[in-house]
Design a protein around this motif. Sequence first.
Motif, PDB file in Angstrom:
ATOM      1  N   GLU A 110       0.838  -1.191   0.000  1.00  0.00           N
ATOM      2  CA  GLU A 110       0.000   0.000   0.000  1.00  0.00           C
ATOM      3  C   GLU A 110       0.878   1.247   0.000  1.00  0.00           C
ATOM      4  OE1 GLU A 110      -2.640  -0.263   3.296  1.00  0.00           O
ATOM      5  OE2 GLU A 110      -4.066  -1.539   2.217  1.00  0.00           O
ATOM      6  N   ARG A 111       0.488   2.218  -0.838  1.00  0.00           N
ATOM      7  CA  ARG A 111       1.246   3.461  -0.936  1.00  0.00           C
ATOM      8  C   ARG A 111       0.290   4.641  -0.875  1.00  0.00           C
ATOM      9  NH1 ARG A 111       4.032   0.147  -4.627  1.00  0.00           N
ATOM     10  NH2 ARG A 111       6.293   0.035  -4.296  1.00  0.00           N
ATOM     11  N   GLN A 112       0.798   5.737  -0.357  1.00  0.00           N
ATOM     12  CA  GLN A 112       0.021   6.968  -0.335  1.00  0.00           C
ATOM     13  C   GLN A 112       0.165   7.664  -1.684  1.00  0.00           C
ATOM     14  OE1 GLN A 112       1.088  10.705   1.977  1.00  0.00           O
ATOM     15  NE2 GLN A 112      -0.516   9.865   3.287  1.00  0.00           N
ATOM     16  N   VAL A 113      -0.958   8.013  -2.280  1.00  0.00           N
ATOM     17  CA  VAL A 113      -0.939   8.649  -3.598  1.00  0.00           C
ATOM     18  C   VAL A 113      -1.792   9.911  -3.576  1.00  0.00           C
ATOM     19  CG1 VAL A 113      -0.584   6.473  -4.825  1.00  0.00           C
ATOM     20  CG2 VAL A 113      -2.917   7.285  -4.416  1.00  0.00           C
ATOM     21  N   GLN A 114      -1.508  10.787  -4.520  1.00  0.00           N
ATOM     22  CA  GLN A 114      -2.352  11.952  -4.758  1.00  0.00           C
ATOM     23  C   GLN A 114      -3.283  11.622  -5.917  1.00  0.00           C
ATOM     24  OE1 GLN A 114       1.079  14.818  -4.999  1.00  0.00           O
ATOM     25  NE2 GLN A 114      -0.332  16.117  -3.847  1.00  0.00           N
ATOM     26  N   VAL A 115      -4.553  11.916  -5.730  1.00  0.00           N
ATOM     27  CA  VAL A 115      -5.563  11.616  -6.747  1.00  0.00           C
ATOM     28  C   VAL A 115      -6.249  12.909  -7.151  1.00  0.00           C
ATOM     29  CG1 VAL A 115      -7.557  10.215  -7.355  1.00  0.00           C
ATOM     30  CG2 VAL A 115      -5.953   9.401  -5.620  1.00  0.00           C
ATOM     31  N   ILE A 116      -6.290  13.179  -8.443  1.00  0.00           N
ATOM     32  CA  ILE A 116      -6.988  14.365  -8.939  1.00  0.00           C
ATOM     33  C   ILE A 116      -8.218  13.904  -9.727  1.00  0.00           C
ATOM     34  CG2 ILE A 116      -5.554  14.542 -11.042  1.00  0.00           C
ATOM     35  CD1 ILE A 116      -5.816  17.661 -10.589  1.00  0.00           C
ATOM     36  N   TYR A 117      -9.399  14.372  -9.273  1.00  0.00           N
ATOM     37  CA  TYR A 117     -10.672  13.978  -9.871  1.00  0.00           C
ATOM     38  C   TYR A 117     -11.185  15.087 -10.789  1.00  0.00           C
ATOM     39  CZ  TYR A 117     -11.032  10.242  -6.379  1.00  0.00           C
ATOM     40  OH  TYR A 117     -10.824   9.138  -5.598  1.00  0.00           O
ATOM     41  N   LEU A 118     -11.603  14.707 -11.997  1.00  0.00           N
ATOM     42  CA  LEU A 118     -12.316  15.616 -12.888  1.00  0.00           C
ATOM     43  C   LEU A 118     -13.806  15.376 -12.681  1.00  0.00           C
ATOM     44  CD1 LEU A 118     -10.222  15.227 -16.174  1.00  0.00           C
ATOM     45  CD2 LEU A 118      -9.867  16.794 -14.260  1.00  0.00           C
ATOM     46  N   GLY A 119     -14.358  15.994 -11.631  1.00  0.00           N
ATOM     47  CA  GLY A 119     -15.741  15.721 -11.276  1.00  0.00           C
ATOM     48  C   GLY A 119     -15.915  14.260 -10.908  1.00  0.00           C
ATOM     49  N   LEU A 120     -17.009  13.674 -11.378  1.00  0.00           N
ATOM     50  CA  LEU A 120     -17.281  12.262 -11.137  1.00  0.00           C
ATOM     51  C   LEU A 120     -17.087  11.438 -12.414  1.00  0.00           C
ATOM     52  CD1 LEU A 120     -20.486  12.623  -8.918  1.00  0.00           C
ATOM     53  CD2 LEU A 120     -18.249  11.815  -8.172  1.00  0.00           C
ATOM     54  N   GLY A 121     -16.271  11.986 -13.346  1.00  0.00           N
ATOM     55  CA  GLY A 121     -16.112  11.295 -14.617  1.00  0.00           C
ATOM     56  C   GLY A 121     -14.778  10.631 -14.834  1.00  0.00           C
ATOM     57  N   GLN A 122     -13.701  11.165 -14.252  1.00  0.00           N
ATOM     58  CA  GLN A 122     -12.364  10.637 -14.535  1.00  0.00           C
ATOM     59  C   GLN A 122     -11.439  11.020 -13.389  1.00  0.00           C
ATOM     60  OE1 GLN A 122     -11.706   9.373 -17.919  1.00  0.00           O
ATOM     61  NE2 GLN A 122      -9.710   8.629 -17.347  1.00  0.00           N
ATOM     62  N   ALA A 123     -10.422  10.196 -13.142  1.00  0.00           N
ATOM     63  CA  ALA A 123      -9.452  10.496 -12.087  1.00  0.00           C
ATOM     64  C   ALA A 123      -8.081   9.970 -12.485  1.00  0.00           C
ATOM     65  CB  ALA A 123      -9.885   9.883 -10.757  1.00  0.00           C
ATOM     66  N   TYR A 124      -7.031  10.600 -11.910  1.00  0.00           N
ATOM     67  CA  TYR A 124      -5.648  10.189 -12.157  1.00  0.00           C
ATOM     68  C   TYR A 124      -4.910  10.180 -10.824  1.00  0.00           C
ATOM     69  CZ  TYR A 124      -7.091  11.712 -16.805  1.00  0.00           C
ATOM     70  OH  TYR A 124      -7.787  11.879 -17.967  1.00  0.00           O
ATOM     71  N   PHE A 125      -3.966   9.253 -10.641  1.00  0.00           N
ATOM     72  CA  PHE A 125      -3.230   9.193  -9.382  1.00  0.00           C
ATOM     73  C   PHE A 125      -1.745   8.975  -9.635  1.00  0.00           C
ATOM     74  CE2 PHE A 125      -4.248   4.768 -10.235  1.00  0.00           C
ATOM     75  CZ  PHE A 125      -3.078   4.085  -9.881  1.00  0.00           C
ATOM     76  N   VAL A 126      -0.925   9.442  -8.677  1.00  0.00           N
ATOM     77  CA  VAL A 126       0.515   9.258  -8.727  1.00  0.00           C
ATOM     78  C   VAL A 126       1.050   9.362  -7.303  1.00  0.00           C
ATOM     79  CG1 VAL A 126       1.003  11.725  -9.074  1.00  0.00           C
ATOM     80  CG2 VAL A 126       2.656  10.023  -9.838  1.00  0.00           C
ATOM     81  N   ASP A 127       2.085   8.591  -6.989  1.00  0.00           N
ATOM     82  CA  ASP A 127       2.650   8.672  -5.644  1.00  0.00           C
ATOM     83  C   ASP A 127       3.699   9.782  -5.578  1.00  0.00           C
ATOM     84  OD1 ASP A 127       5.165   6.009  -5.644  1.00  0.00           O
ATOM     85  OD2 ASP A 127       4.742   7.609  -7.071  1.00  0.00           O
ATOM     86  N   GLN A 128       4.209  10.047  -4.372  1.00  0.00           N
ATOM     87  CA  GLN A 128       5.128  11.153  -4.169  1.00  0.00           C
ATOM     88  C   GLN A 128       6.432  10.967  -4.937  1.00  0.00           C
ATOM     89  OE1 GLN A 128       4.646  13.988  -2.728  1.00  0.00           O
ATOM     90  NE2 GLN A 128       2.590  13.580  -1.957  1.00  0.00           N
ATOM     91  N   ASN A 129       6.844   9.724  -5.153  1.00  0.00           N
ATOM     92  CA  ASN A 129       8.100   9.458  -5.859  1.00  0.00           C
ATOM     93  C   ASN A 129       7.911   9.336  -7.362  1.00  0.00           C
ATOM     94  OD1 ASN A 129       9.468   9.331  -3.370  1.00  0.00           O
ATOM     95  ND2 ASN A 129       8.877   7.172  -3.107  1.00  0.00           N
ATOM     96  N   ASP A 130       6.693   9.531  -7.825  1.00  0.00           N
ATOM     97  CA  ASP A 130       6.374   9.386  -9.255  1.00  0.00           C
ATOM     98  C   ASP A 130       6.775   8.007  -9.779  1.00  0.00           C
ATOM     99  OD1 ASP A 130       7.283  12.827 -10.104  1.00  0.00           O
ATOM    100  OD2 ASP A 130       5.554  11.992  -9.076  1.00  0.00           O
ATOM    101  N   SER A 131       6.671   6.994  -8.912  1.00  0.00           N
ATOM    102  CA  SER A 131       7.053   5.639  -9.320  1.00  0.00           C
ATOM    103  C   SER A 131       5.850   4.812  -9.760  1.00  0.00           C
ATOM    104  CB  SER A 131       7.778   4.925  -8.181  1.00  0.00           C
ATOM    105  OG  SER A 131       6.950   4.861  -7.025  1.00  0.00           O
TER     106      SER A 131
END
Length: 258
Positions: free
Chosen positions: A190-211
């Motif tokens: 398990e890793r902590q990631v940042q998730v950016i949501y475009l409303g309720l239609g689409q989302a993208y995630f990446v961890d702090q190390n960009d790995s």
Amino acid sequence: MNRLLCGALLLASFVSWLTINSSLAQESQFDQTRAHIEKWVQTRQLIAKKKADWRVERENIKQSIGLLKKEIDLLGKEIENTKEIDSEADAEKQRINLNLEDLKTSNKVVDDALWAMERQALTLMSRFPESLKDRTTSVRTRIPLKKEDLRNYSAAERMQNVVAMLNEADRFNSAITLSVEIRKGLDGKERQVQVIYLGLGQAYFVDQNDSIAGTGLPDSEGWAWSFNNDLASKIREVIDIYENQKPAEFVSVPVKIK
């Protein structure tokens, strides 16, 4: 004379070569620009479609709520009127009793309709992303889970809970939201990631190390997440722009339109 003629021919050939290379370079830049614009248009169309679908669903539920509220108001007024009727006449008493039975039947119809709407609200909230679930926790805890709990809530309170859920979901769907979540990688960790949501239609995630990185889409069970570590740098760029750490620019990321 022949030397001058040969030199002129060589000069003309060189100028022609430069012109052709310049034209090819311009065409390549034009194709790249057009591809970026097409992806931007697809993204805007996706967001517009999701917003339109949500508005239609929201209006349908609001109309149902409005009708139920009017019915409840009418029933409440009718009950008050029956209480004011002179109870001295037997005929009047009988009529009141009949009216009360009708009102109980009508109240049951309202209760059944509200119960169905509350089940729909709970189903929708179970499919919300984690950040939206956190925002609607208080509403979710106020929705009765068993029929025996209905006596603790009035019809007006129950409708307010459904409306509050819809309003919160509409605000989320109309904005771009950045949240921190826990995502299990392909290695099972398990890793902590940042998730950016475009409303309720689409989302993208990446961890702090960009790995690790990937995308998310809503489905019938909630949100489905898929890994695509090649997107890490682009998603990080999108997040940096959102947080005003970089100037705004077009970033090409995959978008799936359903």
